[in-house]
Write a protein that holds these residues in place. Sequence first.
Motif, PDB file in Angstrom:
ATOM      1  N   LYS A  94      -7.045  22.047 -15.035  1.00 52.75           N
ATOM      2  CA  LYS A  94      -5.783  22.560 -14.517  1.00 52.75           C
ATOM      3  C   LYS A  94      -5.956  23.102 -13.102  1.00 52.75           C
ATOM      4  CE  LYS A  94      -1.814  25.388 -15.854  1.00 52.75           C
ATOM      5  NZ  LYS A  94      -1.249  26.257 -16.920  1.00 52.75           N
ATOM      6  N   ALA A  95      -7.100  23.759 -12.846  1.00 54.21           N
ATOM      7  CA  ALA A  95      -7.369  24.304 -11.513  1.00 54.21           C
ATOM      8  C   ALA A  95      -7.432  23.178 -10.487  1.00 54.21           C
ATOM      9  CB  ALA A  95      -8.672  25.087 -11.525  1.00 54.21           C
ATOM     10  N   ALA A  96      -8.128  22.099 -10.843  1.00 56.39           N
ATOM     11  CA  ALA A  96      -8.228  20.961  -9.930  1.00 56.39           C
ATOM     12  C   ALA A  96      -6.869  20.295  -9.748  1.00 56.39           C
ATOM     13  CB  ALA A  96      -9.248  19.958 -10.465  1.00 56.39           C
ATOM     14  N   PHE A  97      -6.129  20.151 -10.841  1.00 58.85           N
ATOM     15  CA  PHE A  97      -4.812  19.520 -10.771  1.00 58.85           C
ATOM     16  C   PHE A  97      -3.892  20.290  -9.819  1.00 58.85           C
ATOM     17  CE2 PHE A  97      -0.402  19.048 -11.997  1.00 58.85           C
ATOM     18  CZ  PHE A  97      -0.261  17.672 -12.170  1.00 58.85           C
ATOM     19  N   LYS A  98      -3.845  21.621  -9.980  1.00 60.14           N
ATOM     20  CA  LYS A  98      -2.977  22.442  -9.132  1.00 60.14           C
ATOM     21  C   LYS A  98      -3.364  22.328  -7.657  1.00 60.14           C
ATOM     22  CE  LYS A  98      -3.472  26.401 -11.271  1.00 60.14           C
ATOM     23  NZ  LYS A  98      -3.298  27.834 -11.661  1.00 60.14           N
ATOM     24  N   SER A  99      -4.664  22.305  -7.401  1.00 62.27           N
ATOM     25  CA  SER A  99      -5.143  22.233  -6.022  1.00 62.27           C
ATOM     26  C   SER A  99      -4.786  20.902  -5.370  1.00 62.27           C
ATOM     27  CB  SER A  99      -6.664  22.436  -5.986  1.00 62.27           C
ATOM     28  OG  SER A  99      -7.012  23.697  -6.491  1.00 62.27           O
ATOM     29  N   VAL A 100      -5.082  19.826  -6.088  1.00 61.63           N
ATOM     30  CA  VAL A 100      -4.835  18.492  -5.521  1.00 61.63           C
ATOM     31  C   VAL A 100      -3.337  18.221  -5.423  1.00 61.63           C
ATOM     32  CG1 VAL A 100      -5.232  16.012  -5.830  1.00 61.63           C
ATOM     33  CG2 VAL A 100      -7.069  17.649  -6.330  1.00 61.63           C
ATOM     34  N   GLU A 101      -2.570  18.674  -6.404  1.00 58.93           N
ATOM     35  CA  GLU A 101      -1.128  18.487  -6.331  1.00 58.93           C
ATOM     36  C   GLU A 101      -0.551  19.251  -5.141  1.00 58.93           C
ATOM     37  OE1 GLU A 101       2.376  18.206  -9.484  1.00 58.93           O
ATOM     38  OE2 GLU A 101       1.640  20.271  -9.282  1.00 58.93           O
ATOM     39  N   TYR A 102      -1.074  20.442  -4.885  1.00 60.47           N
ATOM     40  CA  TYR A 102      -0.631  21.220  -3.720  1.00 60.47           C
ATOM     41  C   TYR A 102      -0.866  20.422  -2.437  1.00 60.47           C
ATOM     42  CZ  TYR A 102      -0.528  24.874  -0.149  1.00 60.47           C
ATOM     43  OH  TYR A 102      -0.248  25.609   0.979  1.00 60.47           O
ATOM     44  N   LEU A 103      -2.031  19.799  -2.327  1.00 59.26           N
ATOM     45  CA  LEU A 103      -2.347  18.988  -1.146  1.00 59.26           C
ATOM     46  C   LEU A 103      -1.410  17.790  -1.023  1.00 59.26           C
ATOM     47  CD1 LEU A 103      -6.251  19.043  -1.419  1.00 59.26           C
ATOM     48  CD2 LEU A 103      -4.860  20.228   0.300  1.00 59.26           C
ATOM     49  N   ILE A 104      -1.132  17.157  -2.155  1.00 61.96           N
ATOM     50  CA  ILE A 104      -0.239  15.989  -2.153  1.00 61.96           C
ATOM     51  C   ILE A 104       1.168  16.389  -1.712  1.00 61.96           C
ATOM     52  CG2 ILE A 104       0.910  14.308  -3.647  1.00 61.96           C
ATOM     53  CD1 ILE A 104      -1.727  14.186  -5.276  1.00 61.96           C
ATOM     54  N   LYS A 105       1.635  17.528  -2.208  1.00 64.15           N
ATOM     55  CA  LYS A 105       2.976  17.993  -1.831  1.00 64.15           C
ATOM     56  C   LYS A 105       3.055  18.373  -0.357  1.00 64.15           C
ATOM     57  CE  LYS A 105       4.574  19.554  -6.369  1.00 64.15           C
ATOM     58  NZ  LYS A 105       4.995  20.720  -7.200  1.00 64.15           N
ATOM     59  N   LYS A 106       1.901  18.651   0.237  1.00 63.86           N
ATOM     60  CA  LYS A 106       1.844  18.939   1.666  1.00 63.86           C
ATOM     61  C   LYS A 106       1.724  17.655   2.499  1.00 63.86           C
ATOM     62  CE  LYS A 106       2.124  23.445   1.864  1.00 63.86           C
ATOM     63  NZ  LYS A 106       3.202  24.120   2.629  1.00 63.86           N
ATOM     64  N   GLY A 107       1.779  16.525   1.804  1.00 60.99           N
ATOM     65  CA  GLY A 107       1.753  15.247   2.512  1.00 60.99           C
ATOM     66  C   GLY A 107       0.386  14.604   2.632  1.00 60.99           C
ATOM     67  N   ARG A 108      -0.628  15.209   2.024  1.00 64.98           N
ATOM     68  CA  ARG A 108      -1.978  14.632   2.089  1.00 64.98           C
ATOM     69  C   ARG A 108      -2.102  13.486   1.097  1.00 64.98           C
ATOM     70  NH1 ARG A 108      -2.908  16.538   6.984  1.00 64.98           N
ATOM     71  NH2 ARG A 108      -3.117  18.814   7.055  1.00 64.98           N
ATOM     72  N   ARG A 109      -2.744  12.415   1.527  1.00 57.32           N
ATOM     73  CA  ARG A 109      -2.878  11.230   0.676  1.00 57.32           C
ATOM     74  C   ARG A 109      -4.327  10.756   0.560  1.00 57.32           C
ATOM     75  NH1 ARG A 109       1.200  12.974  -0.358  1.00 57.32           N
ATOM     76  NH2 ARG A 109       3.283  12.027  -0.500  1.00 57.32           N
TER      77      ARG A 109
END
Length: 327
Positions: free
Chosen positions: A161-176
């Motif tokens: 869950k910690a990894a999911f939240k972190s990576v999803e945060y990056l994705i929502k910031k436009g990181r791909r």
Amino acid sequence: MYTIRDVARLSGVSRSTVSRVLNNHPYVSDEKRKRVEEVMKQLHFTPNQISSHFRLKRTGSIGIIVPYLSHPYFAELAGVLSEEIHNCGYKPVLFQTFGDRHQEIDVFEKWKRKELDALIVTSSSLNQVELDEMSTNGILIICNEAYQSRKIDVFCLNEQKAAFKSVEYLIKKGRRRIVFCSDFLASPSQQERLTGYKLAHQEHQLTWNESFVFDKIATIDDGYTLGKELCKTDAIDAVFSGSDFVAAGYLKAAHECGISVPTDLSIIGFDNHSISDVTSPAITTITNRTQEMVKDLVHMLELRLSGQDKPFEWKQYEGKLLIKGSA
């Protein structure tokens, strides 16, 4: 059956003070000794309960297996575990195994020979089946790794869950183009993080890149070296690091390569170590809940050592994403 923890709480002293009173240690004030003795009398808690340890051939020593004390996370975890165990009146014994299976098995043999009253494993080269088999030899507790055992007490962070939240945060910031860094990818906790990394991509209909997954990246130097290599191109735009130290190394490499963080590159660390607050910018990171996890674990350890028969506990803790300057 009451424990030293109960006596300490009700008498308003530390568990080590209760242990000193029970062992007639001279360096206890008369006032504290009197309070402890009064509480023991109220609870019918007598030194005979401690003497039972000797009848049961107890040593008063608790073993703690760590792979590397040079690793910032395991150094912190070992320190917190040692202090909490000491405060309960037991002697913590640290075993650094360097990730070597044979050295780890040697520690298990000491435990099987009753040279240790219990064994706490923070990371293991043994698989779940082997650990389950080992658990028949005495009190064994897993701290940190997310083994799905129902034969051992397990206390761990929800790494997925910690990894999911972190990576999803990056994705929502436009990181791909997000790099994933692991110190030892074969461990259960790192596999959980990798699963969270993949699930975040799937949730947003994105394809994760196998070439962006890196193993054995554990130190500042590792992060710096990897950063210098990847910063030569514009292939990536974010890094999810296995620790704040790796993140700090990568941040240094980005600065030297003229890459702006977080404008051109986002970096997220792990563990909320103090180093995350002294970099420029400060490193966005995940809290690891070490203090809470260790307190719960040692409370269970006390219950096991006192002979209480309880169902095995499997407890997971939620990390929190702390947004700072690097992402």
